[in-house]
Enzyme design. Structure first.
Site, PDB file in Angstrom:
ATOM      1  N   GLY A  45       1.068  -1.592  -0.109  1.00  0.00           N
ATOM      2  CA  GLY A  45      -0.174   0.106  -0.034  1.00  0.00           C
ATOM      3  C   GLY A  45       1.058   1.779  -0.038  1.00  0.00           C
ATOM      4  O   GLY A  45       2.447   1.239   0.155  1.00  0.00           O
ATOM      5  N   GLN A  50       3.343  10.113   1.415  1.00  0.00           N
ATOM      6  CA  GLN A  50       4.651   9.742   1.412  1.00  0.00           C
ATOM      7  C   GLN A  50       5.688  10.185   0.675  1.00  0.00           C
ATOM      8  O   GLN A  50       6.906   9.771   0.874  1.00  0.00           O
ATOM      9  CB  GLN A  50       4.411   8.060   1.474  1.00  0.00           C
ATOM     10  CG  GLN A  50       3.540   7.828   2.313  1.00  0.00           C
ATOM     11  CD  GLN A  50       3.435   6.222   2.703  1.00  0.00           C
ATOM     12  OE1 GLN A  50       2.764   5.424   2.023  1.00  0.00           O
ATOM     13  NE2 GLN A  50       4.524   5.060   3.812  1.00  0.00           N
ATOM     14  N   CYS A  97       5.691   0.454   7.631  1.00  0.00           N
ATOM     15  CA  CYS A  97       5.097   1.582   7.005  1.00  0.00           C
ATOM     16  C   CYS A  97       6.999   1.238   6.518  1.00  0.00           C
ATOM     17  O   CYS A  97       7.527   1.659   6.938  1.00  0.00           O
ATOM     18  CB  CYS A  97       5.238   2.495   8.073  1.00  0.00           C
ATOM     19  SG  CYS A  97       4.755   3.951   6.913  1.00  0.00           S
ATOM     20  N   LEU A  98       6.008   1.685   5.228  1.00  0.00           N
ATOM     21  CA  LEU A  98       7.874   2.038   4.181  1.00  0.00           C
ATOM     22  C   LEU A  98       8.574   3.166   4.904  1.00  0.00           C
ATOM     23  O   LEU A  98       9.609   4.193   4.122  1.00  0.00           O
ATOM     24  CB  LEU A  98       7.093   2.401   2.551  1.00  0.00           C
ATOM     25  CG  LEU A  98       6.521   0.697   2.300  1.00  0.00           C
ATOM     26  CD1 LEU A  98       5.903   1.180   0.786  1.00  0.00           C
ATOM     27  CD2 LEU A  98       7.730  -0.066   2.371  1.00  0.00           C
ATOM     28  N   HIS A 139      -4.765   2.102   7.770  1.00  0.00           N
ATOM     29  CA  HIS A 139      -3.109   2.108   7.581  1.00  0.00           C
ATOM     30  C   HIS A 139      -3.119   3.377   6.201  1.00  0.00           C
ATOM     31  O   HIS A 139      -2.207   4.486   7.002  1.00  0.00           O
ATOM     32  CB  HIS A 139      -2.089   1.190   7.978  1.00  0.00           C
ATOM     33  CG  HIS A 139      -0.539   1.298   7.321  1.00  0.00           C
ATOM     34  ND1 HIS A 139       0.094   1.388   8.370  1.00  0.00           N
ATOM     35  CD2 HIS A 139       0.263   2.072   6.705  1.00  0.00           C
ATOM     36  CE1 HIS A 139       1.960   1.817   8.334  1.00  0.00           C
ATOM     37  NE2 HIS A 139       1.155   2.512   6.703  1.00  0.00           N
ATOM     38  N   GLU A 140      -3.319   3.221   5.688  1.00  0.00           N
ATOM     39  CA  GLU A 140      -3.488   4.513   4.358  1.00  0.00           C
ATOM     40  C   GLU A 140      -3.904   5.470   4.140  1.00  0.00           C
ATOM     41  O   GLU A 140      -3.678   6.899   4.529  1.00  0.00           O
ATOM     42  CB  GLU A 140      -3.035   4.153   2.766  1.00  0.00           C
ATOM     43  CG  GLU A 140      -2.614   2.410   2.655  1.00  0.00           C
ATOM     44  CD  GLU A 140      -1.559   2.616   3.200  1.00  0.00           C
ATOM     45  OE1 GLU A 140      -0.863   1.787   2.632  1.00  0.00           O
ATOM     46  OE2 GLU A 140      -0.671   3.521   2.890  1.00  0.00           O
ATOM     47  N   HIS A 143      -2.392   7.974   6.760  1.00  0.00           N
ATOM     48  CA  HIS A 143      -1.455   8.790   6.371  1.00  0.00           C
ATOM     49  C   HIS A 143      -2.066   9.797   5.746  1.00  0.00           C
ATOM     50  O   HIS A 143      -1.526  11.113   6.046  1.00  0.00           O
ATOM     51  CB  HIS A 143      -0.569   7.928   5.199  1.00  0.00           C
ATOM     52  CG  HIS A 143       0.410   7.023   5.563  1.00  0.00           C
ATOM     53  ND1 HIS A 143       1.463   7.449   5.465  1.00  0.00           N
ATOM     54  CD2 HIS A 143       0.517   5.781   5.310  1.00  0.00           C
ATOM     55  CE1 HIS A 143       2.571   6.450   6.594  1.00  0.00           C
ATOM     56  NE2 HIS A 143       1.847   5.270   6.143  1.00  0.00           N
TER      57      HIS A 143
HETATM   58  O1  K2U Z   1       4.341   2.407   4.416  1.00  0.00           O
HETATM   59  C1  K2U Z   1       2.698   2.618   4.044  1.00  0.00           C
HETATM   60  O2  K2U Z   1       1.647   2.891   4.223  1.00  0.00           O
HETATM   61  C2  K2U Z   1       3.035   0.557   3.070  1.00  0.00           C
HETATM   62  C3  K2U Z   1       2.363  -0.424   4.598  1.00  0.00           C
HETATM   63  C4  K2U Z   1       0.793  -1.001   4.502  1.00  0.00           C
HETATM   64  C5  K2U Z   1       0.851  -1.622   4.969  1.00  0.00           C
HETATM   65  C6  K2U Z   1       0.792  -1.463   6.548  1.00  0.00           C
HETATM   66  C7  K2U Z   1       0.730  -2.469   7.174  1.00  0.00           C
HETATM   67  C8  K2U Z   1       0.236  -3.803   7.312  1.00  0.00           C
HETATM   68  C9  K2U Z   1      -0.762  -3.681   5.776  1.00  0.00           C
HETATM   69  C10 K2U Z   1      -0.417  -2.938   4.899  1.00  0.00           C
HETATM   70  C11 K2U Z   1       3.425  -1.693   4.654  1.00  0.00           C
HETATM   71  O3  K2U Z   1       4.922  -0.984   4.158  1.00  0.00           O
HETATM   72  S1  K2U Z   1       3.541  -2.471   2.986  1.00  0.00           S
HETATM   73  C12 K2U Z   1       4.785  -4.048   4.040  1.00  0.00           C
HETATM   74  C13 K2U Z   1       3.827  -5.026   4.087  1.00  0.00           C
HETATM   75  C14 K2U Z   1       4.255  -6.183   3.009  1.00  0.00           C
HETATM   76  C15 K2U Z   1       3.010  -7.082   3.334  1.00  0.00           C
HETATM   77  C16 K2U Z   1       2.190  -7.025   4.597  1.00  0.00           C
HETATM   78  C17 K2U Z   1       2.015  -6.140   5.524  1.00  0.00           C
HETATM   79  C18 K2U Z   1       3.223  -4.951   4.874  1.00  0.00           C
HETATM   80 ZN    ZN Z   2       2.842   3.551   6.203  1.00  0.00          ZN
END
Ligand code: K2U
Ligand code: ZN
Length: 173
Positions: A45, A50, A97-98, A139-140, A143
């Site tokens: 996501g 971001q 989170c990225l 989560h998004e 943001h």
């Molecule tokens: O930074 C972001 O928004 C991307 C997030 C999205 C996310 C956060 C928590 C739970 C699910 C998604 C992640 O960095 S994406 C990395 C990731 C990959 C597989 C499973 C969970 C998180």
């Molecule tokens: Zn995030």
């Protein structure tokens, strides 16, 4: 093209993003860049803020994140998303989170939500989300409201996370 992902404690990540007035080719080009950036960063996501764009735009691909996905892709686009309803029961998930690289912490969020948004053609969609879809979209949307998941933790944990990101960035630099 691949954009730079902002990391904590960048103040831009605390901004509240503005709604998109019209879903046009400019917005579609932004979402294409967001997807390319998200795949490159191995995220599932990404919110526009971001990459420094304060617009209420999210991209997601829950399929490609699965180990058995191969090169399957199912990109999803969410413009001006709103949560219309959220379940009482919560679901814990160890979130990352990225914008907070290499830091993971268990966060609880409503397990199911009712979501309203515009898709990539500007059509209004209302749908239910559960499982990883519910966790990720919440989560998004945080943001878009200037909230990063470490803001939900204790001050001590948040400070540890920021210190770790600074260290990780020094090593990566
Ligand atoms: O930074 C972001 O928004 C991307 C997030 C999205 C996310 C956060 C928590 C739970 C699910 C998604 C992640 O960095 S994406 C990395 C990731 C990959 C597989 C499973 C969970 C998180
Ligand atoms: Zn995030």
């Amino acid at each position: 093209m691949i954009r730079q992902i902002l990391t904590v404690p960048d103040p831009i990540l605390k901004e509240v993003s503005k709604p998109v007035e019209i879903v046009n080719d400019e917005i579609r080009a932004l979402m294409a860049d967001m997807l390319e950036t998200m795949y490159d960063a191995k995220g599932i996501g990404l919110a526009a803020i971001q990459i420094g764009v304060p617009l209420r735009v999210i991209v997601m691909d829950l399929v490609w994140g699965k180990e058995d996905a191969g090169d399957a892709r199912l990109p999803r686009y969410f413009i001006n998303p709103e949560i219309l309803d959220a379940s009482e029961d919560l679901r814990p998930y160890e979130e990352g989170c990225l914008s907070v690289p290499e830091y993971y912490e268990e966060i609880e969020r409503p397990a199911k939500i009712k979501l309203k948004y515009l898709n990539e053609n500007g059509e209004e969609i209302i749908e239910e989300a559960d499982e990883m879809f519910a966790t990720c979209i919440q989560h998004e949307i945080d943001h878009l409201n200037g909230i990063v998941f470490i803001d939900k933790l204790s001050r001590l944990k948040r400070e540890r996370a920021i210190a770790k990101v600074k260290k990780v960035k020094r090593i990566a630099a």
